[in-house]
Structure formats: C-alpha cells, structure tokens
Design a protein around this motif. Sequence first.
Motif, PDB file in Angstrom:
ATOM      1  N   LEU A  98       0.830  -1.187  -0.085  1.00  0.00           N
ATOM      2  CA  LEU A  98      -0.067  -0.167   0.033  1.00  0.00           C
ATOM      3  C   LEU A  98       0.953   1.304   0.088  1.00  0.00           C
ATOM      4  O   LEU A  98       0.609   2.219  -0.548  1.00  0.00           O
ATOM      5  CB  LEU A  98      -0.949   0.014   1.371  1.00  0.00           C
ATOM      6  N   ARG A  99       2.068   1.178   0.875  1.00  0.00           N
ATOM      7  CA  ARG A  99       2.673   2.345   0.829  1.00  0.00           C
ATOM      8  C   ARG A  99       3.550   2.675  -0.614  1.00  0.00           C
ATOM      9  O   ARG A  99       3.623   3.789  -0.927  1.00  0.00           O
ATOM     10  CB  ARG A  99       3.848   2.350   1.896  1.00  0.00           C
ATOM     11  N   ALA A 100       3.735   1.641  -1.297  1.00  0.00           N
ATOM     12  CA  ALA A 100       4.376   1.764  -2.599  1.00  0.00           C
ATOM     13  C   ALA A 100       3.249   2.357  -3.472  1.00  0.00           C
ATOM     14  O   ALA A 100       3.625   3.249  -4.297  1.00  0.00           O
ATOM     15  CB  ALA A 100       4.832   0.296  -3.038  1.00  0.00           C
ATOM     16  N   ALA A 101       2.121   1.704  -3.431  1.00  0.00           N
ATOM     17  CA  ALA A 101       0.999   2.273  -4.093  1.00  0.00           C
ATOM     18  C   ALA A 101       0.608   3.978  -3.872  1.00  0.00           C
ATOM     19  O   ALA A 101       0.445   4.943  -4.640  1.00  0.00           O
ATOM     20  CB  ALA A 101      -0.256   1.569  -4.088  1.00  0.00           C
ATOM     21  N   VAL A 102       0.631   4.155  -2.608  1.00  0.00           N
ATOM     22  CA  VAL A 102       0.616   5.721  -2.047  1.00  0.00           C
ATOM     23  C   VAL A 102       1.879   6.534  -2.918  1.00  0.00           C
ATOM     24  O   VAL A 102       1.414   7.617  -3.312  1.00  0.00           O
ATOM     25  CB  VAL A 102       0.615   5.903  -0.928  1.00  0.00           C
ATOM     26  N   ALA A 103       3.169   6.032  -2.862  1.00  0.00           N
ATOM     27  CA  ALA A 103       4.161   6.759  -3.399  1.00  0.00           C
ATOM     28  C   ALA A 103       4.021   6.750  -4.625  1.00  0.00           C
ATOM     29  O   ALA A 103       4.544   7.937  -5.217  1.00  0.00           O
ATOM     30  CB  ALA A 103       5.350   5.918  -3.198  1.00  0.00           C
ATOM     31  N   ALA A 104       3.552   5.918  -5.501  1.00  0.00           N
ATOM     32  CA  ALA A 104       3.488   6.054  -6.891  1.00  0.00           C
ATOM     33  C   ALA A 104       2.074   6.884  -7.463  1.00  0.00           C
ATOM     34  O   ALA A 104       1.839   6.935  -8.514  1.00  0.00           O
ATOM     35  CB  ALA A 104       3.392   4.491  -7.536  1.00  0.00           C
ATOM     36  N   VAL A 114      -4.290   6.402  -3.998  1.00  0.00           N
ATOM     37  CA  VAL A 114      -5.172   7.433  -3.658  1.00  0.00           C
ATOM     38  C   VAL A 114      -6.060   7.365  -2.547  1.00  0.00           C
ATOM     39  O   VAL A 114      -6.361   7.980  -1.689  1.00  0.00           O
ATOM     40  CB  VAL A 114      -5.568   8.354  -4.943  1.00  0.00           C
ATOM     41  N   LYS A 115      -6.960   5.984  -2.811  1.00  0.00           N
ATOM     42  CA  LYS A 115      -7.953   5.414  -2.223  1.00  0.00           C
ATOM     43  C   LYS A 115      -7.345   5.368  -0.632  1.00  0.00           C
ATOM     44  O   LYS A 115      -8.174   5.394   0.313  1.00  0.00           O
ATOM     45  CB  LYS A 115      -8.568   4.208  -2.703  1.00  0.00           C
ATOM     46  N   ALA A 116      -6.142   4.823  -0.711  1.00  0.00           N
ATOM     47  CA  ALA A 116      -5.847   4.113   0.748  1.00  0.00           C
ATOM     48  C   ALA A 116      -5.104   5.125   1.571  1.00  0.00           C
ATOM     49  O   ALA A 116      -5.193   5.113   2.836  1.00  0.00           O
ATOM     50  CB  ALA A 116      -4.749   2.997   0.359  1.00  0.00           C
ATOM     51  N   GLU A 168      -5.979   3.953  10.400  1.00  0.00           N
ATOM     52  CA  GLU A 168      -7.304   3.282  10.218  1.00  0.00           C
ATOM     53  C   GLU A 168      -6.900   2.245   9.555  1.00  0.00           C
ATOM     54  O   GLU A 168      -5.934   2.217   8.569  1.00  0.00           O
ATOM     55  CB  GLU A 168      -8.307   4.008  10.149  1.00  0.00           C
ATOM     56  N   LEU A 169      -7.688   0.980   9.243  1.00  0.00           N
ATOM     57  CA  LEU A 169      -7.491   0.049   8.296  1.00  0.00           C
ATOM     58  C   LEU A 169      -8.226   0.675   6.882  1.00  0.00           C
ATOM     59  O   LEU A 169      -9.139   1.274   6.922  1.00  0.00           O
ATOM     60  CB  LEU A 169      -8.353  -1.115   8.666  1.00  0.00           C
ATOM     61  N   VAL A 170      -7.609   0.256   5.844  1.00  0.00           N
ATOM     62  CA  VAL A 170      -8.229   0.685   4.544  1.00  0.00           C
ATOM     63  C   VAL A 170      -9.292  -0.594   4.426  1.00  0.00           C
ATOM     64  O   VAL A 170      -9.251  -1.391   5.053  1.00  0.00           O
ATOM     65  CB  VAL A 170      -7.307   0.636   3.264  1.00  0.00           C
ATOM     66  N   SER A 171     -10.067  -0.316   3.330  1.00  0.00           N
ATOM     67  CA  SER A 171     -11.282  -1.225   2.967  1.00  0.00           C
ATOM     68  C   SER A 171     -10.901  -2.725   2.594  1.00  0.00           C
ATOM     69  O   SER A 171      -9.900  -2.824   2.235  1.00  0.00           O
ATOM     70  CB  SER A 171     -12.249  -0.691   2.128  1.00  0.00           C
ATOM     71  N   ASP A 172     -11.639  -3.475   3.199  1.00  0.00           N
ATOM     72  CA  ASP A 172     -11.324  -5.139   2.895  1.00  0.00           C
ATOM     73  C   ASP A 172     -10.936  -5.169   1.380  1.00  0.00           C
ATOM     74  O   ASP A 172     -10.254  -6.149   1.058  1.00  0.00           O
ATOM     75  CB  ASP A 172     -12.440  -6.131   3.644  1.00  0.00           C
ATOM     76  N   ASP A 173     -12.040  -4.717   0.396  1.00  0.00           N
ATOM     77  CA  ASP A 173     -12.103  -4.887  -0.858  1.00  0.00           C
ATOM     78  C   ASP A 173     -10.702  -4.551  -1.474  1.00  0.00           C
ATOM     79  O   ASP A 173     -10.092  -5.516  -2.444  1.00  0.00           O
ATOM     80  CB  ASP A 173     -13.151  -4.371  -1.552  1.00  0.00           C
ATOM     81  N   LEU A 174     -10.064  -3.375  -0.982  1.00  0.00           N
ATOM     82  CA  LEU A 174      -8.925  -3.025  -1.687  1.00  0.00           C
ATOM     83  C   LEU A 174      -7.819  -4.039  -1.318  1.00  0.00           C
ATOM     84  O   LEU A 174      -7.180  -4.430  -2.318  1.00  0.00           O
ATOM     85  CB  LEU A 174      -8.505  -1.684  -0.991  1.00  0.00           C
ATOM     86  N   VAL A 175      -7.725  -4.436   0.043  1.00  0.00           N
ATOM     87  CA  VAL A 175      -6.571  -5.305   0.274  1.00  0.00           C
ATOM     88  C   VAL A 175      -6.684  -6.682  -0.136  1.00  0.00           C
ATOM     89  O   VAL A 175      -5.855  -7.419  -0.706  1.00  0.00           O
ATOM     90  CB  VAL A 175      -6.102  -5.415   1.671  1.00  0.00           C
ATOM     91  N   VAL A 176      -7.975  -7.087  -0.181  1.00  0.00           N
ATOM     92  CA  VAL A 176      -8.137  -8.637  -0.741  1.00  0.00           C
ATOM     93  C   VAL A 176      -7.785  -8.690  -2.341  1.00  0.00           C
ATOM     94  O   VAL A 176      -7.130  -9.542  -2.691  1.00  0.00           O
ATOM     95  CB  VAL A 176      -9.796  -8.751  -0.607  1.00  0.00           C
ATOM     96  N   GLY A 177      -8.087  -7.371  -3.002  1.00  0.00           N
ATOM     97  CA  GLY A 177      -7.841  -7.474  -4.297  1.00  0.00           C
ATOM     98  C   GLY A 177      -6.115  -7.367  -4.468  1.00  0.00           C
ATOM     99  O   GLY A 177      -5.810  -8.192  -5.668  1.00  0.00           O
ATOM    100  N   ILE A 178      -5.480  -6.971  -3.645  1.00  0.00           N
ATOM    101  CA  ILE A 178      -4.154  -6.737  -4.017  1.00  0.00           C
ATOM    102  C   ILE A 178      -3.295  -8.154  -3.666  1.00  0.00           C
ATOM    103  O   ILE A 178      -2.473  -8.702  -4.241  1.00  0.00           O
ATOM    104  CB  ILE A 178      -3.203  -5.611  -3.407  1.00  0.00           C
TER     105      ILE A 178
END
Length: 246
Positions: free
Chosen positions: A68-74, A80-82, A90-100
């Motif tokens: 997620l940090r790499a996605a934020v940096a890029a 952007v969502k995370a 706080e935790l990011v949404s389940d759907d986001l992390v399950v997808g990655i």
Amino acid sequence: MATGAASANLEDVPSLDLMSELLRRMKCSSKPDKRLILIGPPGSGKGTQSPIIKDEYCLCHLATGDMLRAAVAAKTPLGVKAKEAMDKGELVSDDLVVGIIDEALQKPSCQKGFILDGFPRTVVQAQKLDEMLEKKGAKVDKVLNFAVDDLILEERITGRWIHPASGRSYHTKFAPPKVPGVDDVTGEPLIQRKDDTAAVLKSRLEAFHKQTEPVIDYYSKKSIVANLHAEKPPKEVTAEVQKVLS
Ligand code: ADP
Ligand code: AMP
C-alpha cells in the motif's frame, strides 16, 4: 520473440549470480510448501522475522502495508484511495487489500507458498483468503501470533527506520544499521514512516485490538495458531519461529 529476449538477458548475467540462483533453486526444490500468516500489533517484529523465514523456506513475502505504501508513493488510484486511512492509522477497506493479495498470490515466487505479513487484519479478510485458497485446493498451514504487550511498542515504533524498496527494518537502539541512516545491503538511505509516531500508533493499536484480534480467534478455532514471545530479543524470536515451523 520473448524467449530470445530472455536468453539474451541471461547471457548478460554474471556466472557467479547464475550459479548461486541455480543452487538456491536446487535447495528450494527439497523444501516443503508452506502457507503462513504473521499476525501481531505494529512493531511486534513481523517484518524483521519475515525475510529469515522467506529465505529458509523459499516463500514469497507479501506485506500489505509495504504494497500500500508503494501504491501511495506512486499515486496509483489504489494508493490515492488508501492514503487517508493509512495516515490516520485506520484500516483501509477490505476490498482494496483482498484485491491486491489475490493478484500477488499468482506470482511465480509464491509457488512454494507464502508469508502474509499484515494480512488478514479483519475476519472478513480471513474468510475471503480462505475462499481464495479453497479454489486452488489449498489452505493456511500456520498462523504465527507475535504476542507482545502494547507498552513496549512505542519505543520500537518511534525508533524504527526502514528501507522502502526492500521493506528491511532497522532500529536506532535494537537493530542499528552498520552506518546510521543507510541500508546495509544497498547503501541507500533509510526513512522513517509517516505513521510511526506515538499519536498514530494509538489508533493503529486500537484497530489491532478491535479488528485484528478476532482474526486470531478465527484461526484458533482451526487449531493452527502458534503463540510467540515477541517481546524477547530478535534472535530468540527467530529461534521460537524455527521451532514452530520445523
Ligand atoms: P512489524 O513488521 O511487526 O511492524 P518490525 O519487524 O518492523 O515490526 O519491528 C519494529 C521495530 O522493532 C523495528 O525497528 C525493528 O528493528 C525492531 N524489532 C523487531 N523485533 C524486535 C525484537 N524482538 N526486539 C527489539 N526490537 C525489535
Ligand atoms: P503496516 O505496514 O502493516 O503497519 O500497515 C500500515 C497501514 O496500511 C495500516 O495502518 C493500514 O492503514 C494499512 N493496511 C495494511 N495492511 C492492511 C490490511 N490487511 N487491511 C487494512 N489495512 C491495511
């Protein structure tokens, strides 16, 4: 075309590197497959132990926080969502992390199994992971619970320095790099995470107790949880991990 390009690249690889990769693959072929989850509060030592387990068992190491940090940096759409939730601890949404995780598990480096570090962090994520694995006829083998008292985590978190490209963790007092502020392996600069402050740690610990501890109960019912004394020095924790996995 692709094969030609690959062999041209291989010709450029120094013989010593090729030999050591061959030796690594030979050693790996005799290792049993392992699907592991590392659970523990922020600063409990998951990222410190992961590379050791990864090398020993030839597994891929998937740390959702690093991804997620790499996605934020890029500044990708996912990053952007995370970002907002991550900045607040706080935790990011389940759907986001399950997808990655679903995508990452397809990588060839995960062929012999995986270490999930920082995932699943909610019971919904654990259920989704089980569904993903069931489709492949697989299941989680072991959950390593990095049990540690909250009180020691502030010093660990505020003294942490990381090498963002590899995820390697250092600590000013407990695991100092050879040269202050510099990664031992690459010589690149180390950074401190934006959320590694005493204030954000409070929210991260709250999220851990409320949303992630139930995941330990979820796996306890399947009798696959191993409890570690994660407050001990790193080498002693490594010895406990090795005992549990042998
Ligand atoms: P996590 O990945 O669980 O958030 P880390 O492995 O990054 O935690 O460890 C947090 C910090 O504590 C790092 O600075 C690391 O060097 C240090 N650390 C890790 N394990 C120990 C330990 N057993 N004793 C003391 N410090 C540790
Ligand atoms: P970590 O590097 O594991 O401490 O994670 C840093 C931050 O990334 C967390 O505080 C969350 O905002 C987010 N994060 C990482 N993994 C997950 C996950 N499995 N579920 C939800 N949020 C996550």
